[in-house]
Each structure stands twice: as structure tokens, then as C-alpha cells.
Design a protein around this motif. Structure first.
Motif, short mmCIF file in Angstrom:
data_model
loop_
_atom_site.label_atom_id
_atom_site.label_comp_id
_atom_site.label_asym_id
_atom_site.label_seq_id
_atom_site.Cartn_x
_atom_site.Cartn_y
_atom_site.Cartn_z
N ALA A 267 -5.47 -8.43 24.06
CA ALA A 267 -6.17 -7.93 22.87
C ALA A 267 -5.71 -6.50 22.59
O ALA A 267 -5.49 -5.72 23.51
CB ALA A 267 -7.67 -7.96 23.09
N PRO A 268 -5.55 -6.14 21.31
CA PRO A 268 -5.09 -4.78 20.99
C PRO A 268 -6.12 -3.74 21.40
O PRO A 268 -7.32 -3.94 21.25
CB PRO A 268 -4.93 -4.83 19.47
N LYS A 269 -5.64 -2.62 21.93
CA LYS A 269 -6.51 -1.52 22.34
C LYS A 269 -6.08 -0.23 21.65
O LYS A 269 -6.15 0.85 22.21
CB LYS A 269 -6.48 -1.37 23.86
N SER A 270 -5.61 -0.41 20.42
CA SER A 270 -5.19 0.74 19.63
C SER A 270 -5.35 0.42 18.16
O SER A 270 -5.51 -0.75 17.77
CB SER A 270 -3.74 1.10 19.94
N LEU A 271 -5.32 1.46 17.34
CA LEU A 271 -5.39 1.28 15.90
C LEU A 271 -4.02 0.85 15.37
O LEU A 271 -3.01 1.00 16.07
CB LEU A 271 -5.82 2.60 15.25
N PRO A 272 -3.96 0.32 14.16
CA PRO A 272 -2.66 -0.10 13.61
C PRO A 272 -1.62 1.01 13.58
O PRO A 272 -0.42 0.75 13.66
CB PRO A 272 -3.02 -0.55 12.19
N ASN A 273 -2.07 2.28 13.49
CA ASN A 273 -1.11 3.40 13.46
C ASN A 273 -0.68 3.83 14.87
O ASN A 273 0.05 4.81 15.02
CB ASN A 273 -1.71 4.59 12.72
N GLY A 274 -1.15 3.10 15.89
CA GLY A 274 -0.73 3.39 17.26
C GLY A 274 -1.66 4.28 18.04
O GLY A 274 -1.46 4.48 19.25
N GLU A 275 -2.67 4.85 17.41
CA GLU A 275 -3.60 5.73 18.12
C GLU A 275 -4.43 4.91 19.11
O GLU A 275 -5.02 3.89 18.75
CB GLU A 275 -4.52 6.46 17.13
N LYS A 276 -4.47 5.38 20.35
CA LYS A 276 -5.09 4.64 21.44
C LYS A 276 -6.61 4.67 21.35
O LYS A 276 -7.22 5.68 21.00
CB LYS A 276 -4.64 5.22 22.78
N ILE A 277 -7.24 3.53 21.69
CA ILE A 277 -8.70 3.44 21.78
C ILE A 277 -9.07 3.40 23.26
O ILE A 277 -8.55 2.57 24.01
CB ILE A 277 -9.23 2.17 21.08
N THR A 278 -9.93 4.30 23.68
CA THR A 278 -10.40 4.31 25.06
C THR A 278 -11.90 3.99 25.08
O THR A 278 -12.56 4.01 24.04
CB THR A 278 -10.16 5.67 25.74
N PHE A 279 -12.41 3.72 26.27
CA PHE A 279 -13.82 3.34 26.39
C PHE A 279 -14.49 4.19 27.47
O PHE A 279 -13.92 4.42 28.54
CB PHE A 279 -13.94 1.86 26.73
N LEU A 280 -15.67 4.65 27.17
CA LEU A 280 -16.46 5.40 28.14
C LEU A 280 -17.93 5.10 27.90
O LEU A 280 -18.30 4.49 26.90
CB LEU A 280 -16.17 6.91 28.04
N THR A 281 -18.78 5.51 28.84
CA THR A 281 -20.21 5.22 28.74
C THR A 281 -20.97 6.46 28.30
O THR A 281 -20.88 7.51 28.93
CB THR A 281 -20.76 4.73 30.10
#
Length: 435
Positions: A267-281
Motif C-alpha cells: 500500500a502507498p505510504k506517500s502522497l502522489p508528489n512523493g512526500e512521505k507519510i509517517t505514523f505516530l501516536t
């Protein structure tokens, strides 16, 4: 969990299909969680609604209600998995994407996990059912006038709805809220006592569009940031409600379209422009964050704690020998009676420090404590016997004539023993009399 937009969607369908209709049939399951935990029962709910007319519907955040032709009025909350189904129309907000397995069309009615189902008297007849598989939903009855529903608990205990109460959620209101609180900004938005209806995905979307890190403390935000936050709250909540939570119609630049990849293979973990999406609590919930956009401009939780403590733990001040009782200094006789003596030892880098006072002495014995770090192994002679002293030692004085000696005599003996223990004849530790 259904949030402000999903609840607005179901209120839309209630107004479309049920408002103005009389209920010819109401059947409720007697669920001890859904009804019982908020002080009612399925039987009471069924009796209260049967034969009544639904005159309207309302919403505040994640709560919604039927306005009946006379009290009581049912107030509902979907919890984690609750929903209201209408037999003649698909009310659900989630649609299967292309390639995903389609579920078989449900023909059974009432549907599985129903908590109540009802039917209208008028033709064409409308049938609806409240369902909840995990039983975190809550259904209660409010015995009040229709215009008083929002003025009693639990609604009065919650903050304003950013769509219904748009005129109340102003920049000044938000500025005051952020200044009064000292918590991560996303946690502030998730707290329904502050503002109603914002849940996890809406909160993340607001943070992303406000270019704000969810962990930053609310009271550290600038006025410019709070103004931007205010705009993002109204934009995201308003747009999602206007679109009735139809995610297929959400703008392509929304984080919602790309945030669901956590824990999913390929599954993609970034935006279409390549900017990374991270996850935290944050605030007990998993937050999707785009670090390149959402930068910290102030301290977060750990940094705030360190700032408040001055960066390093400070040594606690030892109790003073001049302890006060009833705001009066103890007398000299009382000090001697307590037999409390501070033992002076050598601290780090040769800086003298004092240990906590020793305990009250018994008549038949006393205890001498030496620091493990400061007193090396040494030979000492006590009452004619050569003993090894290592670390903390206890020299017990037997009962007898010596035990009856005065306090001053005891202190002198203690000092003499301590001098004998210290190497090179140099005194390292001893007791001081208060006489």
C-alpha cells in the motif's frame, strides 16, 4: 468511528425518509451496553417511540437525535461501529474500491447486530434499523422539551459543533482555548469537551492543511498559526459535511485519499508528489503526518516536561535540624530527647552533603550509619575485639550501665569509634551532639 461528516450523512437520510412520519412499529433489543450503560432499556425505548411521530432530527458533533412530537426524545451515538440502515436506500458512507471483494447484497431484514428497527405508518412504508456489531454505541432517552435537548447532559458537556455552531467557533474563541490548555494540539481537537465532532481522520486532515505538527503544544502556537488552524477546521469540517462523507468526492489533495497504507503490504505510504507519510501516536490515536509539511515550531511533550523541570533534576534540600512544630522551633531539650543527629559525609567531587536524619534511638541500643561510597574497608577495635568494617555497619551497644549513660556520653563514644574506623586517623564520619 463515524465522525462529524458521517453523522451528518445519516441525519440527512433521517430527514429525507423519516421526518414527518408516524412509527407504526418499533422493536428494540434489550442490550445492557447500548441502552443500559446510559440509564435506559430496550423495552423503555420501544414503549417511548411506538405510535409517535418524528418531527425532526438534529446533530451536535458525533451525537444525533430524533425530535418526537412529544417527549422523550431518543439521543444516539454510533460509538465505533454503529450505523443506521434504511431498507430502501444505501446510507453507508464507505464504498468498495475497484478490485476489492464485493460483499453479497444483504437481503435479510432486520439486518445483523440490530439494536432497534422500526417501520413507518405512511405509504410507501419506510423501514430503518440501528446496528452495532461491537456494542459501543449508546442510545438514551431525553425527557425534555425539544428546544432543551442541547442544554442538558451529555450535549451541554460537549464543545460547539464547528458546522452547526459556526458562529461560535471564532478565531478569538480558538485562541482562548489554545492558550488555556497545555496539551498537544491534536489531543485538544479530539477532546469532545473542547469541540464536538472531530475524530481521528478529520483531526489529521486539519493538522495537514494547517501545516501543523500534531504533537506541538497548543499554548505554544502563534496567533498566525491559530488563525490558520481556525480556517482549516471550518474548511475540512464544512467540506466533508457538504459532501455527506462521500470520500469518492473528497479533493485529491486531501490526506484522506492516501493515509490508509499503514500495516498494509504494497500500500502507498506517500502522497502522489512523493512526500512521505509517517505514523505516530498522539492523544492515544494513530496519527498520519507528512513531516515535510507539518514541521514543529515549538516544544512537544518531552521537551515541555524538561523545560518545566529546568532540564535537570535538582537535589532536594535536606531537612533542617531546626525542625518546627506548630510554627515554633523545637527546644534544645526536645532535640536531645529525639536523639536525631545528622551524619556528615563527603559527596561527589569532595562537596560535603548531609544525609537524612537518623531514626529515634531506643534506650538499649543505637545505630551508626556510614556511607558505602565514602568509607573504605578498615579494621577497627570495638570493646577489645578486632572487627572488619565494610560499607554500612551497625555497632550495637549492649544494655547495661553504659546504656543508661546520658546523651552526651553516647555521642562522645560514637565519635571515638568513628575516628578509630577512618584510615590514617582522619575522621570521615561521626555523630555530633546537640548539647
Amino acid at each position: 468511528m463515524p465522525e462529524i461528516a458521517e453523522v451528518a450523512r445519516i441525519v440527512h437520510y433521517i430527514r429525507k425518509h423519516l421526518v414527518g412520519k408516524t412509527l407504526s412499529k418499533v422493536i428494540a433489543a434489550d442490550d445492557a451496553n447500548v441502552y443500559g450503560k446510559v440509564g435506559t432499556s430496550g423495552a423503555e425505548f420501544q414503549k417511548a417511540l411506538a405510535g409517535k411521530k418524528i418531527g425532526g432530527a438534529g446533530q451536535q458533533g458525533k451525537y444525533f437525535w430524533f425530535v418526537m412530537d412529544k417527549p422523550p426524545h431518543p439521543l444516539m451515538h454510533f460509538g465505533m461501529t454503529g450505523w443506521l440502515k434504511i431498507k430502501s436506500e444505501d446510507t453507508y458512507y464507505y464504498r468498495k474500491k475497484e478490485g476489492e471483494e464485493e460483499e453479497e447484497e444483504e437481503e435479510e431484514w432486520p439486518p445483523r447486530f440490530w439494536k432497534f428497527h422500526l417501520a413507518t405508518k405512511e405509504e410507501p412504508q419506510v423501514e430503518a434499523a440501528f446496528v452495532d456489531s461491537r456494542r459501543f454505541a449508546r442510545i438514551r432517552l431525553l425527557d425534555c422539551k425539544a428546544d432543551e435537548i442541547r442544554s442538558i447532559s451529555p450535549l451541554k458537556d460537549n464543545g460547539p459543533d464547528p458546522v452547526v455552531d459556526k458562529d461560535l467557533v471564532t478565531v478569538d474563541w480558538l485562541l482562548d482555548l489554545c492558550r488555556r490548555k497545555k496539551i498537544p494540539i491534536k489531543a485538544l481537537l479530539l477532546d469532545q469537551a473542547n469541540i464536538s465532532g472531530i475524530g481521528n481522520w478529520v483531526g489529521d486532515e486539519i493538522m495537514y492543511h494547517a501545516k501543523m505538527h500534531p504533537e506541538q503544544y497548543s499554548n505554544t502556537l502563534s496567533e498566525e498559526q491559530i488563525t490558520q488552524l481556525h480556517e482549516s477546521i471550518h474548511y475540512i469540517c464544512g467540506k466533508a459535511v457538504d459532501l455527506l462523507a462521500d470520500s469518492d468526492r473528497y479533493p485529491e489533495n486531501w490526506l484522506f485519499k492516501h493515509r490508509w497504507g499503514k500495516g498494509k503490504k504494497d500500500a502507498p505510504k506517500s502522497l502522489p508528489n512523493g512526500e512521505k507519510i509517517t505514523f505516530l501516536t498522539v492523544g492515544g490515536r494513530t496519527s498520519a503526518v507528512v513531516p515535510s509539511v507539518q514541521k514543529k515550531t515549538g516544544p512537544v511533550a518531552k521537551e515541555m516536561s524538561e523545560a518545566e523541570s529546568g532540564g535537570e533534576a535538582q537535589d532536594k534540600k535536606p531537612k533542617s535540624n531546626g525542625a518546627k512544630v506548630g510554627n515554633k522551633r523545637k527546644s534544645k531539650d526536645e532535640d536531645q530527647k529525639d536523639a536525631v543527629v545528622d551524619v556528615e559525609t563527603t559527596g561527589v567531587n569532595g562537596v560535603a552533603k548531609k544525609t537524612p536524619p537518623a531514626k529515634r534511638q531506643r534506650k538499649s541500643k543505637f545505630k551508626e550509619e556510614l556511607s558505602e561510597e565514602d568509607v573504605p574497608v578498615a579494621d577497627a577495635t570495638v570493646k577489645g575485639k578486632k572487627v572488619k568494617v565494610e560499607g554500612r555497619q551497625e555497632a550495637m551497644e549492649p544494655a547495661g550501665k553504659e546504656a543508661k549513660a546520658g546523651k552526651a556520653g553516647k555521642a562522645k563514644k560514637i565519635a571515638a569509634k568513628a575516628s578509630a574506623i577512618a584510615p590514617g586517623g582522619k575522621r570521615r564520619s561521626g555523630r555530633l551532639s546537640r548539647g
